[in-house]
Design a protein around this motif. Sequence first.
Motif, PDB file in Angstrom:
ATOM      1  N   GLY A   1      -3.671   8.736  -1.804  1.00 44.55           N
ATOM      2  CA  GLY A   1      -3.725   9.256  -0.368  1.00 44.55           C
ATOM      3  C   GLY A   1      -4.379   8.101   0.538  1.00 44.55           C
ATOM      4  N   THR A   2      -5.427   7.577  -0.002  1.00 39.88           N
ATOM      5  CA  THR A   2      -6.100   6.401   0.738  1.00 39.88           C
ATOM      6  C   THR A   2      -5.247   5.349   0.961  1.00 39.88           C
ATOM      7  OG1 THR A   2      -8.167   7.184  -0.088  1.00 39.88           O
ATOM      8  CG2 THR A   2      -8.117   4.893   0.813  1.00 39.88           C
ATOM      9  N   LEU A   3      -4.381   4.996  -0.091  1.00 40.02           N
ATOM     10  CA  LEU A   3      -3.609   3.871  -0.183  1.00 40.02           C
ATOM     11  C   LEU A   3      -2.396   4.145   0.937  1.00 40.02           C
ATOM     12  CD1 LEU A   3      -3.194   2.892  -3.587  1.00 40.02           C
ATOM     13  CD2 LEU A   3      -4.532   1.512  -1.935  1.00 40.02           C
ATOM     14  N   LEU A   4      -1.800   5.350   1.041  1.00 41.97           N
ATOM     15  CA  LEU A   4      -0.860   5.727   1.953  1.00 41.97           C
ATOM     16  C   LEU A   4      -1.436   5.547   3.273  1.00 41.97           C
ATOM     17  CD1 LEU A   4       0.940   8.779   0.364  1.00 41.97           C
ATOM     18  CD2 LEU A   4       1.870   6.510   0.733  1.00 41.97           C
ATOM     19  N   THR A   5      -2.666   6.053   3.379  1.00 43.21           N
ATOM     20  CA  THR A   5      -3.280   5.773   4.959  1.00 43.21           C
ATOM     21  C   THR A   5      -3.345   4.252   5.198  1.00 43.21           C
ATOM     22  OG1 THR A   5      -4.626   8.076   4.693  1.00 43.21           O
ATOM     23  CG2 THR A   5      -5.123   6.424   6.433  1.00 43.21           C
TER      24      THR A   5
ATOM     25  N   PHE B   1       0.718  -1.171  -0.055  1.00 40.54           N
ATOM     26  CA  PHE B   1      -0.026  -0.016   0.044  1.00 40.54           C
ATOM     27  C   PHE B   1       0.967   1.218   0.060  1.00 40.54           C
ATOM     28  CE2 PHE B   1      -3.666  -2.382   2.064  1.00 40.54           C
ATOM     29  CZ  PHE B   1      -4.184  -2.905   0.848  1.00 40.54           C
ATOM     30  N   LEU B   2       1.920   1.392   0.885  1.00 37.58           N
ATOM     31  CA  LEU B   2       2.848   2.510   0.898  1.00 37.58           C
ATOM     32  C   LEU B   2       3.455   2.643  -0.397  1.00 37.58           C
ATOM     33  CD1 LEU B   2       4.234   2.062   4.393  1.00 37.58           C
ATOM     34  CD2 LEU B   2       2.719   3.791   3.568  1.00 37.58           C
ATOM     35  N   LEU B   3       3.903   1.604  -1.075  1.00 34.12           N
ATOM     36  CA  LEU B   3       4.572   1.681  -2.322  1.00 34.12           C
ATOM     37  C   LEU B   3       3.677   2.312  -3.383  1.00 34.12           C
ATOM     38  CD1 LEU B   3       7.131   1.315  -3.931  1.00 34.12           C
ATOM     39  CD2 LEU B   3       6.203  -1.017  -4.386  1.00 34.12           C
TER      40      LEU B   3
ATOM     41  N   VAL C   1       3.953   5.940  -5.097  1.00 37.49           N
ATOM     42  CA  VAL C   1       3.696   5.994  -6.446  1.00 37.49           C
ATOM     43  C   VAL C   1       2.762   7.105  -7.002  1.00 37.49           C
ATOM     44  CG1 VAL C   1       3.919   4.962  -8.803  1.00 37.49           C
ATOM     45  CG2 VAL C   1       5.412   4.200  -7.085  1.00 37.49           C
ATOM     46  N   LEU C   2       1.656   6.752  -6.602  1.00 37.94           N
ATOM     47  CA  LEU C   2       0.202   7.608  -7.266  1.00 37.94           C
ATOM     48  C   LEU C   2       0.486   8.622  -6.569  1.00 37.94           C
ATOM     49  CD1 LEU C   2      -2.615   4.893  -7.004  1.00 37.94           C
ATOM     50  CD2 LEU C   2      -1.663   5.651  -9.186  1.00 37.94           C
ATOM     51  N   HIS C   3       0.564   8.896  -5.487  1.00 35.99           N
ATOM     52  CA  HIS C   3       0.591  10.484  -4.872  1.00 35.99           C
ATOM     53  C   HIS C   3       1.767  11.064  -5.835  1.00 35.99           C
ATOM     54  CE1 HIS C   3      -0.336  13.508  -2.017  1.00 35.99           C
ATOM     55  NE2 HIS C   3       1.215  13.711  -1.729  1.00 35.99           N
ATOM     56  N   ALA C   4       3.017  10.495  -5.879  1.00 40.61           N
ATOM     57  CA  ALA C   4       3.815  11.398  -6.819  1.00 40.61           C
ATOM     58  C   ALA C   4       3.650  11.851  -8.081  1.00 40.61           C
ATOM     59  CB  ALA C   4       5.124  10.684  -6.533  1.00 40.61           C
ATOM     60  N   LEU C   5       2.875  10.760  -8.736  1.00 40.29           N
ATOM     61  CA  LEU C   5       2.601  11.030 -10.184  1.00 40.29           C
ATOM     62  C   LEU C   5       1.461  11.897 -10.318  1.00 40.29           C
ATOM     63  CD1 LEU C   5       3.091   7.605 -11.773  1.00 40.29           C
ATOM     64  CD2 LEU C   5       4.780   9.440 -11.769  1.00 40.29           C
ATOM     65  N   ALA C   6       0.344  11.449  -9.491  1.00 39.62           N
ATOM     66  CA  ALA C   6      -0.810  12.389  -9.407  1.00 39.62           C
ATOM     67  C   ALA C   6      -1.256  12.621  -8.135  1.00 39.62           C
ATOM     68  CB  ALA C   6      -2.040  11.682 -10.137  1.00 39.62           C
TER      69      ALA C   6
END
Length: 208
Positions: A131-135, A113-115, A119-124
């Motif tokens: 952010g949900t995946l990071l959480t 999830f963090l990976l 990646v998604l947060h960095a690209l978009a």
Amino acid sequence: MHMNVAPHLLTEDRAEYERLLDDALSTAHARPELAGIGTRLTVAQLRSMTMNATALVTTAAASEYDHFVKVREQNRAALGARPPRAEPGAGAGVVAIVNVMVPVLAGTAAAIFLLVGGVLHALAPSVVFGGTLLTAGLVFAALAAAGLLSAGVGLLVTALRNAPAEAPPLDDELTRAREAWRHALLERGIVPFLRDALAAAAPPDALG
């Protein structure tokens, strides 16, 4: 060769009788009363004679031996009365497996999830899903940490519970009773018999 055994001498103690006899013969040079060994009678002859006279020799320490046997039986009965330790059941095994698997699975999920979220947060950055995946990754990371702590405590408790019990110390009274019998058997039984056997084998002029 047939060996006479005193009725009160148990089979498990015959080896101790032989050890005491061998010790007496090997240290005979330190006893003036046994100075005739090797000249009047050989060590092998004296050993054979003493083994065949076991019933007579052990009688000299009969009271000490009876006390030793009594104390030994009491000691064994006390040890046998102790309840055995309970073995861990199947439930404990399941709990141990869960404690190990939870941090592994949670840690794997947290890493994924963090990976992906990173990646998604960095690209978009505007995409909420990143952010949900990071959480979610942080939540699983916290679960993994808690699981590791729980597994560590569980393994420590299991190790302490299953640690081999220390052998109970030999009862002091049993030790004293054994030593008293050994001393009496040697000094009042074996050594006097060897001395008398050597004296009987001495030539008449040596006795005079």
